[in-house]
Design an enzyme around this catalytic site. Sequence first.
Site, mmCIF file in Angstrom:
data_model
loop_
_atom_site.group_PDB
_atom_site.id
_atom_site.type_symbol
_atom_site.label_atom_id
_atom_site.label_comp_id
_atom_site.label_asym_id
_atom_site.label_seq_id
_atom_site.Cartn_x
_atom_site.Cartn_y
_atom_site.Cartn_z
ATOM 1 N N HIS A 67 24.225 -32.716 21.129
ATOM 2 C CA HIS A 67 24.052 -31.305 21.492
ATOM 3 C C HIS A 67 23.488 -30.485 20.338
ATOM 4 O O HIS A 67 23.848 -29.319 20.155
ATOM 5 C CB HIS A 67 25.383 -30.693 21.956
ATOM 6 C CG HIS A 67 25.785 -31.144 23.333
ATOM 7 N ND1 HIS A 67 25.184 -30.675 24.465
ATOM 8 C CD2 HIS A 67 26.723 -32.032 23.746
ATOM 9 C CE1 HIS A 67 25.739 -31.240 25.538
ATOM 10 N NE2 HIS A 67 26.673 -32.080 25.124
ATOM 11 N N ASP A 130 30.993 -34.252 21.839
ATOM 12 C CA ASP A 130 30.889 -34.717 23.223
ATOM 13 C C ASP A 130 29.487 -35.217 23.567
ATOM 14 O O ASP A 130 28.501 -34.832 22.953
ATOM 15 C CB ASP A 130 31.248 -33.568 24.179
ATOM 16 C CG ASP A 130 30.362 -32.348 23.950
ATOM 17 O OD1 ASP A 130 30.136 -31.987 22.771
ATOM 18 O OD2 ASP A 130 29.886 -31.763 24.939
ATOM 19 N N GLU A 131 29.449 -36.042 24.576
ATOM 20 C CA GLU A 131 28.221 -36.425 25.270
ATOM 21 C C GLU A 131 27.098 -36.914 24.367
ATOM 22 O O GLU A 131 25.933 -36.671 24.637
ATOM 23 C CB GLU A 131 27.714 -35.233 26.121
ATOM 24 C CG GLU A 131 28.675 -34.849 27.214
ATOM 25 C CD GLU A 131 28.136 -33.739 28.120
ATOM 26 O OE1 GLU A 131 28.428 -33.766 29.316
ATOM 27 O OE2 GLU A 131 27.429 -32.855 27.607
ATOM 28 N N ASN A 132 27.453 -37.569 23.278
ATOM 29 C CA ASN A 132 26.413 -38.211 22.485
ATOM 30 C C ASN A 132 26.256 -39.633 22.988
ATOM 31 O O ASN A 132 27.108 -40.488 22.744
ATOM 32 C CB ASN A 132 26.795 -38.219 21.005
ATOM 33 C CG ASN A 132 25.835 -39.078 20.193
ATOM 34 O OD1 ASN A 132 24.647 -39.163 20.508
ATOM 35 N ND2 ASN A 132 26.355 -39.734 19.170
ATOM 36 N N GLU A 182 35.835 -37.377 23.328
ATOM 37 C CA GLU A 182 35.079 -38.538 22.858
ATOM 38 C C GLU A 182 35.410 -38.916 21.418
ATOM 39 O O GLU A 182 35.116 -40.024 20.985
ATOM 40 C CB GLU A 182 33.571 -38.268 22.959
ATOM 41 C CG GLU A 182 33.028 -38.295 24.381
ATOM 42 C CD GLU A 182 32.971 -36.922 24.995
ATOM 43 O OE1 GLU A 182 33.848 -36.084 24.671
ATOM 44 O OE2 GLU A 182 32.062 -36.672 25.820
#
Lengths: 519, 519
Positions: A67, A130-132, A182
């Site tokens: 992000h 998050d969301e890597n 995460e």
Amino acid sequence: MAAVKLNVLHWHLTEDQGFRVESKKFPKLHTLGSDGLFYTQDEVREIIAYARDRGIRVMPEFDIPGHSTSWLVSYPELGSAPGPYKIERGAGIFEPALDPTREQTYKFLDSFLGEMAALFPDAYMHLGGDENEGKQWDRNPQIQAFMKEKGIKDNHALQAYFNQRVLKILQKHHKKMIGWEEILHPDLPKDAVIHSWRGPASLAEAAKRGYNGILSAGYYIDLIFPASQHYLADPIPRDTTLTPEEAKHILGGEATMWGEWVSPETIDSRIWPRTAAIAERLWSPRNVTDISDMYRRLSVISRQLEELGLTHEKNYGMLLRRLAATENTIPLRTLASIIEPVKEYHRYQMRPQTMLSPLTGLVDAARPDSETARQFVSDVDAFLSDAPRFALNRPNLERTLAEWQNASRALGPMVDRSPALQEARPLVNNLSAIAEAGLEATSYLTAGSAATTQWRDTQLARLNEAAKPNAALEFVVITSVRKLVIAAAELPQLRSTTPVEWNNRVTTMASPPPPATKP
Amino acid sequence: MAAVKLNVLHWHLTEDQGFRVESKKFPKLHTLGSDGLFYTQDEVREIIAYARDRGIRVMPEFDIPGHSTSWLVSYPELGSAPGPYKIERGAGIFEPALDPTREQTYKFLDSFLGEMAALFPDAYMHLGGDENEGKQWDRNPQIQAFMKEKGIKDNHALQAYFNQRVLKILQKHHKKMIGWEEILHPDLPKDAVIHSWRGPASLAEAAKRGYNGILSAGYYIDLIFPASQHYLADPIPRDTTLTPEEAKHILGGEATMWGEWVSPETIDSRIWPRTAAIAERLWSPRNVTDISDMYRRLSVISRQLEELGLTHEKNYGMLLRRLAATENTIPLRTLASIIEPVKEYHRYQMRPQTMLSPLTGLVDAARPDSETARQFVSDVDAFLSDAPRFALNRPNLERTLAEWQNASRALGPMVDRSPALQEARPLVNNLSAIAEAGLEATSYLTAGSAATTQWRDTQLARLNEAAKPNAALEFVVITSVRKLVIAAAELPQLRSTTPVEWNNRVTTMASPPPPATKP
């Protein structure tokens, strides 16, 4: 926030789409990464002081290593793939991630986070995480070589390595670390706090492993779920497997508002009044779960919040006037009162937009938690429970259905006149179908004359069509109208069964909705 | 202002009820005279710069010698009667006036106006001069002796003496003087500008005597007259007696908003959108007088003004929600759409308040220029013009009347629940009477069956009752309902006359309203 006793503002300051805080050490971060839309350090201090005066802490978030596109616009050398990078204009999950293998990255973060640690007095700093998905890492030979050399077996472990390095930086600057779920990994030190966004299971798991945690899953107010749903989500649910000692690790919950689909005109209606219900949940015993009383009080709180200056009601009217291009918005308001934006993030697919698109459509005006819809659902249930008399709440029901019919007639010319309402035309047609089905069914029932199965199937087909989203909006009264239609055709069965059984049968037939008519 | 091409902000900064601008030379003026509600000089400069960027001049007014109570709170020695003085909390005309006979007064004004002349760059300074009845002067022996000594024959002449002295002070500070029409006097130098507030006659007189002038009479937007009335007021009316040369002295007009009955919540709805109609008047040829086209365009402008951030529509909704104590304000909105605040300053008598009273009543929400009311008036005229068929606009008419009836029923319980709406109860009862009279009359007419004179007289008596103001609000549809009622009883006359003659007869009988039924 203070009015409903919320006491921490978690301020997500960096994203793929913008770097929103002034850095005096690295001014290119906010100048090149924000389109000029950033908070100066003076403004940040003003906000912190304003919040502190109201008993509210301000915890900043700098979301890394993923992000982070907006960071890389000015510092591509921090990325895991060669630049150049541009501010992201789409919404979703993107590849750019900081390079966790280069010392330069940590030197930069030490300097930047040190500056932010001095700006934000709160004891905690949120570092995202998050969301890597690690796609840049997978493709970078240097990073792959680093992992091999250090015996780091996968991207999750590489992110854990990154977190340990960053945690040390935070400790140096006397901050405690919070991260999205995460970051949970066997190597994560126990003084990091886990912020759960995908569900209470990860939170419970973290607590069992001795981490403090916060729950946001269940409180994603940007998903446009009704207040009732959030109200029933408990950070420590009834069926928890945590021991009382483990449960102490659950610090609380957080309502999470993301910014992709909000403008200054609409943000209040996305946050309020639903967040008041979440605040009550977080301050209440688990057994406080009376939904209808919650809604009764939420309506009062909503007007109190308006008195404090919030615009969730005022701007609703303004958005409707703009769409209708007239001051007389009653027909449009009638339609808007029984449709809601599609839930989750389905809007992405159904009505594609970029971060630069205007947020002025009917979907931006529409809100969850319509009192009209709740009242209609309750009127239908009362009416059907009164079989075979069908007198209870009948005047309400007929008046409401007639209003929908009148509104659908008035909306035709309004849509003709308003380019911005073109996309609502299928909704207007469906409103007409819904009203007609409801009125005819009510008329069959009150006359005690059964509808044919052919009539029923025609109506159900039209209702199924009306149940499909249009303009990223969906009707929230279809199930109840379906009940009326089915009941009208089931009238003969009333002779051979008790009204209660009959009613249950109708309810079962009407919901859940039949599957879509795909071949 | 810029959006509708208004280009001078006349800023009335001092009054009996407050001294609203910071003076660094005489700080007691604003600190003791304002309850802390004053503009700092920095704020003044910011406003001037903001206005200048939009092509708008800012002309300040310091209203003297009357309307000066707030000055005397801190400087009683400037008054014409001994102090102490308190900030005035009432509205109206008060006695305090500066003492025009003492040199100290002029020394003070030289110093204060010099400070203000430096703060405000505009070439003009407005010194008020209105509504000084001179009662303090009459009672002050020293002032009487001064007048005798100087051969000043009356208070008007004494004020002219004062004005000449003050004009010299302004000239010293390189400002031109403007004053309200009371300053007009044979001794007044020709470079003073006359600001007419009582009527165009004084403006024309000033112009004939060679003074430049501005018209505000006709543009008093705080009197709550409809936009149509302001739109037809021309600074140089059709029947002007001015020669073209004299007419050049008329500089233009000014919409005048006074602050007694406005709060931050309501002020926008008192200024807008009507002022857009005044702006158009002032920029238009005299023969542009199409009222219905003006209203058509005003509705569009109103929404454009809302886009610019004005709250005249948004806060209307908020005020109604607060009064109704519910989000569903439709019945209250229906009532509010056909009532208007009483005109002129009758509110003073009918609903007494002080400057410290809240401005949150139904009268504060209600506005002039209701589209619903205009439409109803037009529907009634169309319907009656269609004699003896009575079909034209009938569905509209019946729907509107039925809405009023429904609203009156729904409003009963709403008033019961809301203390703030108690005062509206007579209005609700009258709404019911109006709707009933209208529906019954329509029914007689469409059936072609004449109403009795007894029925007519009963209805007219109820309508006369309904025409009386309540809570400082009055219905604006009574004359049209009266037409319907009279028409219903006049049906038999249709046989012996043409529809047009019959219609004229009904209209004549219905308006003007019969005199009040006092003995």
